[in-house]
Design a protein around this motif. Structure first.
Motif, PDB file in Angstrom:
ATOM      1  N   SER A 130       0.702  -1.257   0.245  1.00  0.00           N
ATOM      2  CA  SER A 130      -0.065  -0.078   0.082  1.00  0.00           C
ATOM      3  C   SER A 130       0.928   1.306   0.211  1.00  0.00           C
ATOM      4  N   GLY A 131       2.082   1.096   0.023  1.00  0.00           N
ATOM      5  CA  GLY A 131       3.280   2.151  -0.115  1.00  0.00           C
ATOM      6  C   GLY A 131       3.354   2.674   1.465  1.00  0.00           C
ATOM      7  N   TYR A 132       3.027   1.995   2.381  1.00  0.00           N
ATOM      8  CA  TYR A 132       3.237   2.406   3.666  1.00  0.00           C
ATOM      9  C   TYR A 132       4.265   1.763   4.396  1.00  0.00           C
ATOM     10  N   PRO A 133       4.837   2.119   5.441  1.00  0.00           N
ATOM     11  CA  PRO A 133       6.041   1.593   5.992  1.00  0.00           C
ATOM     12  C   PRO A 133       5.616   0.022   6.662  1.00  0.00           C
ATOM     13  N   VAL A 134       6.456  -0.737   6.648  1.00  0.00           N
ATOM     14  CA  VAL A 134       6.147  -2.011   7.276  1.00  0.00           C
ATOM     15  C   VAL A 134       6.699  -1.508   8.535  1.00  0.00           C
ATOM     16  N   ARG A 135       5.459  -1.670   9.495  1.00  0.00           N
ATOM     17  CA  ARG A 135       5.697  -0.807  10.757  1.00  0.00           C
ATOM     18  C   ARG A 135       6.649  -1.621  11.944  1.00  0.00           C
ATOM     19  N   VAL A 136       6.607  -2.731  12.141  1.00  0.00           N
ATOM     20  CA  VAL A 136       6.994  -3.699  13.184  1.00  0.00           C
ATOM     21  C   VAL A 136       8.377  -3.985  13.114  1.00  0.00           C
ATOM     22  N   ASN A 137       9.274  -3.919  14.069  1.00  0.00           N
ATOM     23  CA  ASN A 137      10.607  -4.376  13.995  1.00  0.00           C
ATOM     24  C   ASN A 137      10.582  -5.860  13.817  1.00  0.00           C
ATOM     25  N   LEU A 138      11.010  -6.512  12.779  1.00  0.00           N
ATOM     26  CA  LEU A 138      10.939  -7.666  12.422  1.00  0.00           C
ATOM     27  C   LEU A 138      12.561  -8.021  11.778  1.00  0.00           C
ATOM     28  N   PRO A 139      12.662  -9.411  11.693  1.00  0.00           N
ATOM     29  CA  PRO A 139      14.012  -9.620  11.071  1.00  0.00           C
ATOM     30  C   PRO A 139      13.974  -9.402   9.644  1.00  0.00           C
ATOM     31  N   TRP A 140      15.124  -9.181   8.869  1.00  0.00           N
ATOM     32  CA  TRP A 140      15.222  -8.660   7.455  1.00  0.00           C
ATOM     33  C   TRP A 140      14.462  -9.759   6.825  1.00  0.00           C
ATOM     34  N   ALA A 141      14.435 -11.219   7.096  1.00  0.00           N
ATOM     35  CA  ALA A 141      13.894 -12.109   6.114  1.00  0.00           C
ATOM     36  C   ALA A 141      12.272 -11.531   5.994  1.00  0.00           C
ATOM     37  N   VAL A 142      11.837 -11.107   7.109  1.00  0.00           N
ATOM     38  CA  VAL A 142      10.247 -10.743   7.083  1.00  0.00           C
ATOM     39  C   VAL A 142       9.986  -9.517   6.254  1.00  0.00           C
ATOM     40  N   TRP A 143      10.888  -8.480   6.576  1.00  0.00           N
ATOM     41  CA  TRP A 143      10.923  -7.293   5.689  1.00  0.00           C
ATOM     42  C   TRP A 143      11.199  -7.687   4.329  1.00  0.00           C
ATOM     43  N   ASN A 144      11.876  -8.740   4.026  1.00  0.00           N
ATOM     44  CA  ASN A 144      12.157  -8.944   2.654  1.00  0.00           C
ATOM     45  C   ASN A 144      10.866  -9.616   2.020  1.00  0.00           C
ATOM     46  N   LEU A 145      10.058 -10.256   2.807  1.00  0.00           N
ATOM     47  CA  LEU A 145       8.901 -10.768   2.171  1.00  0.00           C
ATOM     48  C   LEU A 145       7.814  -9.720   2.256  1.00  0.00           C
ATOM     49  N   LEU A 146       7.708  -8.833   3.308  1.00  0.00           N
ATOM     50  CA  LEU A 146       6.623  -7.829   3.377  1.00  0.00           C
ATOM     51  C   LEU A 146       6.903  -6.592   2.307  1.00  0.00           C
ATOM     52  N   GLY A 147       8.154  -6.305   2.432  1.00  0.00           N
ATOM     53  CA  GLY A 147       8.351  -4.903   1.763  1.00  0.00           C
ATOM     54  C   GLY A 147       8.418  -4.812   0.108  1.00  0.00           C
ATOM     55  N   GLU A 148       7.460  -4.003  -0.517  1.00  0.00           N
ATOM     56  CA  GLU A 148       7.536  -3.935  -1.855  1.00  0.00           C
ATOM     57  C   GLU A 148       8.753  -3.163  -2.423  1.00  0.00           C
ATOM     58  N   GLN A 149       9.076  -2.161  -1.459  1.00  0.00           N
ATOM     59  CA  GLN A 149      10.119  -1.362  -1.990  1.00  0.00           C
ATOM     60  C   GLN A 149      10.919  -0.973  -0.529  1.00  0.00           C
ATOM     61  N   ALA A 150      12.087  -0.603  -0.535  1.00  0.00           N
ATOM     62  CA  ALA A 150      12.991  -0.429   0.666  1.00  0.00           C
ATOM     63  C   ALA A 150      13.789   1.083   0.355  1.00  0.00           C
ATOM     64  N   VAL A 151      13.726   1.512   1.594  1.00  0.00           N
ATOM     65  CA  VAL A 151      14.650   2.641   1.501  1.00  0.00           C
ATOM     66  C   VAL A 151      15.781   2.841   2.734  1.00  0.00           C
ATOM     67  N   PHE A 152      16.992   2.868   2.180  1.00  0.00           N
ATOM     68  CA  PHE A 152      18.276   2.970   3.085  1.00  0.00           C
ATOM     69  C   PHE A 152      19.110   3.987   3.312  1.00  0.00           C
ATOM     70  N   LEU A 153      19.314   4.532   4.614  1.00  0.00           N
ATOM     71  CA  LEU A 153      20.322   5.591   4.807  1.00  0.00           C
ATOM     72  C   LEU A 153      21.491   4.943   5.058  1.00  0.00           C
ATOM     73  N   LEU A 154      22.738   5.363   4.389  1.00  0.00           N
ATOM     74  CA  LEU A 154      24.085   4.753   4.677  1.00  0.00           C
ATOM     75  C   LEU A 154      25.009   5.645   4.951  1.00  0.00           C
ATOM     76  N   SER A 155      25.829   5.358   5.659  1.00  0.00           N
ATOM     77  CA  SER A 155      26.900   6.215   6.040  1.00  0.00           C
ATOM     78  C   SER A 155      28.345   5.392   5.545  1.00  0.00           C
ATOM     79  N   ARG A 156      29.390   6.165   5.608  1.00  0.00           N
ATOM     80  CA  ARG A 156      30.857   5.350   5.295  1.00  0.00           C
ATOM     81  C   ARG A 156      31.321   4.662   6.400  1.00  0.00           C
ATOM     82  N   GLY A 157      31.942   3.469   6.191  1.00  0.00           N
ATOM     83  CA  GLY A 157      32.733   3.033   7.409  1.00  0.00           C
ATOM     84  C   GLY A 157      31.934   1.960   8.017  1.00  0.00           C
ATOM     85  N   PRO A 158      32.452   1.070   8.676  1.00  0.00           N
ATOM     86  CA  PRO A 158      31.892  -0.209   9.256  1.00  0.00           C
ATOM     87  C   PRO A 158      30.899   0.197  10.436  1.00  0.00           C
TER      88      PRO A 158
END
Lengths: 222, 396
Positions: free
Chosen positions: A194-222
């Motif tokens: 529906s274009g809304y965030p997957v609200r709950v804190n779940l493992p990546w595997a679940v996000w990977n199932l439920l998310g149609e899109q993803a947005v990541f904010l990254l920075s340098r360094g480990p």
């Protein structure tokens, strides 16, 4: 690492309301990750919708790179600073740390060298924001399983032989790539069908199932 | 005409155009001994004058001025009927009431370049020391000299900062030089179909043109104005050769193909059988009626010497270091004289310098001349860029 380890971004009701005004939710999410007044480079800026959003709502010095002549001309005619160029080549021409944020919105899957592009983004910008369609989304998996054909959807309307999208990935694939380029995930959000965030804190595997899109904010360094 | 004939000046540059050199149909500012122009070649030019046209009105804040920089064969008559040819101004596609460079909103200035022949001091101007035309006694001038002279014109007009500097080809070189030499005086810069340095190929074309002029016996070692001759054939050939470089293979083919000029078959002679030949001959002839041959030498030389990076330790980005000017570069797909790659080189340097820059390549088959012609996308971009600059500065 799971999404629990990082700051999960969530839309407030007010922001969700803004989204109802017709703006792309992923662009609103991206704009929300950008600190006001920053210097931003949007790689693959299209007709400049995000640039305009960043300039008007966040007071950013926002620049774009866009491959299509039509996109560039439309954006420049609207007074935006857009360069006609190719992410796969032209990011190399920017000096280190020239921007606070380098954004790649719904474009990484269309680059020839996604890893190189991501590395360049983190060289040119102090932070990188990447949004992409998740090929691990359950409906796409089901589509392939049931129909045995390359999935297509409203967000991914192209047929396999005539598509700009040559490097699809899933959320888990992308998280691996982030590790490969030694970047740190500062925030991540998955958007459901529906274009809304997957609200709950779940493992990546679940996000990977439920998310149609993803947005990541990254920075340098480990 | 038999070989060796002295060209008689029937429609001479000597009269209509020659008159423009000292007393143009334009506003003129004369700089006396108190305001000499330092030249890159060394020494000072003094006295000298600049001929210019203005369109629209300067606002009270003096914030709405736009300077147009003309190309090799252009002049200050950008948006008015030309006093010598009677033709419309060279940039009326873009400049005028309600047009992208809107003379209802902006105060638009166009000046003849140093070394030109329409009223700014050039080789056809009278040398006050001798009372005769300078000819080759005028020092060779550069793009930077031209821009330095323009900055004196702006001082004279009381304009501290330009809303925008806009120009194509050699005009674009001046725009780049403006942004490099006077960054604080340029809010927005629009270099069109240009390069930060003249290429070997372009220098070569210019040399062909100059040799054509100098090979004309009527050139008289540059003293033709004094001796009452005119190197018409040489200058016409120079213009014909140059004109080919302003078009594209595609536009020549579309315009002329192999069509014949007013005849049914080949004449088996060296007459202008083909339309394209007739067209080029006409272009050459028309040019000679309005342009001074020595000016052609000086202005082409100025372009040849242009290499902006060379003035900044060989690094183009250094020319724009710390620049707060906003840039919009435009190139045209079929322009093989000033290519998209040339524009991109400038864009890369501006990026490296952290400058705010837009760049668009316009799809056109009209070659280098596209910037002077009706190109809707180019017009829209110009309007958008200028409007955005005006908004940022607060110009109504």
């Amino acid at each position: 690492m799971s999404p629990r380890d990082i700051a999960i971004h969530d839309l407030t009701m007010k922001e969700a309301a803004r989204a109802a005004s017709g703006k792309r939710v992923d662009l609103l999410l991206i704009a929300d990750m950008v600190a006001p007044g920053s210097r931003v480079l949007d790689v693959g800026s299209g007709d400049g919708e995000l640039l305009e959003l960043l300039a008007t709502t966040r007071g950013c010095d926002a620049r774009g790179i866009e491959l299509s002549r039509e996109g560039v001309n439309a954006g420049v005619a609207r007074g935006l600073a857009i360069i006609q160029g190719d992410a796969d080549l032209d990011l190399a021409d920017y000096p280190d740390g020239a921007f606070d944020y380098v954004i790649l919105s719904q474009t990484i899957q269309a680059t020839r060298r996604p890893k190189w592009v991501l590395e360049q983004m983190l060289r040119v910008g102090r932070r990188a924001i990447v949004s992409f369609p998740n090929f691990g989304f359950w409906r796409l998996r089901l589509d392939l399983l049931v129909n045995g054909r390359m999935p297509s959807s409203d967000n991914l309307p192209y047929s396999w032989h005539d598509t700009p999208n040559i490097h699809f990935c899933t959320i888990r694939d992308f998280v691996d790539l982030v590790g490969e380029v030694d970047a740190r995930i500062e925030r991540a959000t998955a958007l459901n069908a529906s274009g809304y965030p997957v609200r709950v804190n779940l493992p990546w595997a679940v996000w990977n199932l439920l998310g149609e899109q993803a947005v990541f904010l990254l920075s340098r360094g480990p | 005409m038999a070989e060796g004939d002295t060209t008689t000046l029937e429609r001479p540059f000597f009269e209509a155009a020659r008159g423009e050199a000292d007393h143009p149909h334009s506003a003129v500012v004369r700089f006396g001994a108190d305001a000499p122009l330092p030249l890159d070649a060394g020494g000072m030019l003094s006295p000298f004058q600049i001929a210019y046209q203005t369109y629209g009105a300067l606002n009270a804040a003096r914030s709405n001025a736009i300077l147009l920089c003309h190309a090799l064969s252009g002049d200050q008559h950008a948006a008015n009927v030309h006093p010598v040819t009677g033709k419309p101004g060279w940039w009326e596609t873009l400049v005028g009431p309600g047009k992208p460079i809107d003379t209802d909103r902006f105060f638009v200035i166009a000046s003849n370049v140093l070394g030109g022949c329409l009223g700014t001091t050039g080789p056809s101007s009278t040398n006050p020391a001798t009372g005769q035309p300078y000819g080759l006694d005028l020092p060779v001038v550069t793009i930077r000299d031209m821009v330095r002279a323009q900055s004196m014109l702006l001082d004279h007009l009381g304009i501290a900062r330009l809303l925008a500097v806009v120009g194509g080809s050699m005009g674009g070189m001046q725009v780049l030089q403006w942004a490099a030499s006077y960054p604080e005086r340029v809010f927005a810069a629009m270099p069109i179909a240009t390069a930060a340095r003249h290429s070997a190929q372009n220098i070569a074309f210019h040399e062909v043109g100059r040799q054509a002029v100098m090979a004309d016996p009527d050139w008289r070692a540059g003293r033709y104005l004094v001796e009452g001759t005119s190197p018409r054939r040489g200058l016409a050939v120079a213009r014909m050769a140059a004109h080919i470089t302003y078009m594209s293979d595609g536009s020549l083919h579309r315009k002329f193909g192999r069509r014949l000029q007013d005849r049914d078959g080949h004449t088996f002679s060296f007459d202008a059988d083909f339309q394209v030949e007739s067209y080029l001959r006409h272009q050459g002839e028309a040019f000679v009626d309005r342009f001074d041959a020595n000016s052609y030498l000086y202005v082409t030389r100025a372009m040849d010497y242009f290499d902006l990076a060379a003035d900044y330790g060989g690094v183009l980005a250094h020319a724009f270091k710390g620049s707060r000017t906003r840039f919009c570069l435009v190139s045209f797909t079929s322009d093989w004289l000033f290519t998209t790659a040339d524009s991109r080189a400038v864009v890369h340097a501006l990026n490296a310098a952290g400058a705010q820059v837009s760049f668009a390549e316009i799809d056109s088959d009209k070659g280098h001349d596209a910037f002077l012609l009706e190109e809707p996308e180019f017009s829209a971009i110009t309007r958008g860029f200028i409007d955005a600059a005006a908004r940022a500065v607060g110009v109504a």
